[in-house]
Design an enzyme around this catalytic site. Sequence first.
Site, short mmCIF file in Angstrom:
data_model
loop_
_atom_site.label_atom_id
_atom_site.label_comp_id
_atom_site.label_asym_id
_atom_site.label_seq_id
_atom_site.Cartn_x
_atom_site.Cartn_y
_atom_site.Cartn_z
CG ASP A 86 40.39 40.19 34.38
OD1 ASP A 86 39.69 40.89 33.89
OD2 ASP A 86 41.12 40.21 35.39
CB SER A 87 41.76 41.82 30.98
OG SER A 87 42.21 42.51 31.84
CB CYS A 106 37.33 41.15 32.07
SG CYS A 106 38.17 42.22 31.51
CG ASN A 107 34.43 45.94 34.92
OD1 ASN A 107 32.80 46.39 35.05
ND2 ASN A 107 34.96 44.96 35.84
CD GLU A 149 47.89 45.48 36.40
OE1 GLU A 149 49.20 44.51 35.26
OE2 GLU A 149 47.11 44.67 36.07
CB CYS A 183 37.91 48.90 36.34
SG CYS A 183 39.16 48.38 35.79
CB THR A 184 39.32 43.46 37.28
OG1 THR A 184 39.60 43.71 36.57
CG2 THR A 184 38.20 42.58 36.51
CG HIS A 185 42.97 46.05 37.98
ND1 HIS A 185 43.07 45.39 37.06
CD2 HIS A 185 44.02 46.28 37.90
CE1 HIS A 185 43.10 44.87 36.96
NE2 HIS A 185 44.50 45.11 36.98
#
Length: 268
Positions: free
Chosen positions: A11-12, A74-75, A154, A186-188
Amino acid sequence: MADNRAIGVFDSGLGGLTVLAAIQKKFPHENLIYFGDTARVPYGSKSRDTVIRYSLEIQEFLIKQDVKMIVVACNTASSHALDEMRRKNNIPVLGVVEPGVRALTNNYKNVLRAAVIATKSTIKSGSYDAAMKEVNREIYLYSKACPLLVPLIEEGFTDRKATEMILREYLDEIIREDIHYIILGCTHYPLLKSMIERLYPGIVLIDSSIETAVMLEGLLQTHNINSDSGYRGTMKLFVSDITDSLLDMEKLFFGGTIDSLEKITLGW
Ligand code: DGL
């Protein structure tokens, strides 16, 4: 014959640990190697060329670790880099965009309108539209970039008024379109699930992590690369920077059970 080489996941940053956790839960006997590009996150505001370059560097690193396949958690990277990655190597590569779309179409029948929320770069790529057209042409997909959400998450602002206001700014538009199914592209975003459900009762949020693990099962079988069941897999984390949130995230997802953590530098 069992194949005990590791599955590579990247992932990023650390958001992809949600996907890693779903994979570990379903395949406790697989060895896992995760790479989080914590020095170069976010990818969501970067150009296609840059995201492809970063993804190819990470792929090269994972192949040097002798992985048997790669999951792009990661998308944004899944939206831009899958074709290039597949062209450059001959191990299977699975992204999270198709699983996200399938998580909607497999689990909710008769849906005709849905939305996807994601980073700017993912939305600009048109990857979700393309995947939806492949899977079900009948569903109208409304796409909405939500660039302020990743920085808020974040910062740990998952329960703040400021985040509620920004969410309303983005999501009211979707509700006005009479859409009640939203793919979290999105991962988040799974970290905002409870806030979104509180602000919009009755909304259905689609998270791709479980479906990614289901599609992974199919790939392991097709390529005949399952590891020995009965064997406890190891989990190794690599990152490009040791950040403050790293250890918190690892504890949150894995309770400090990872087998190793190492910082490495990729070509800049
Ligand atoms: N991992 C990214 C994604 O799922 C979100 C964070 C970023 O912008 O790098 O699109």
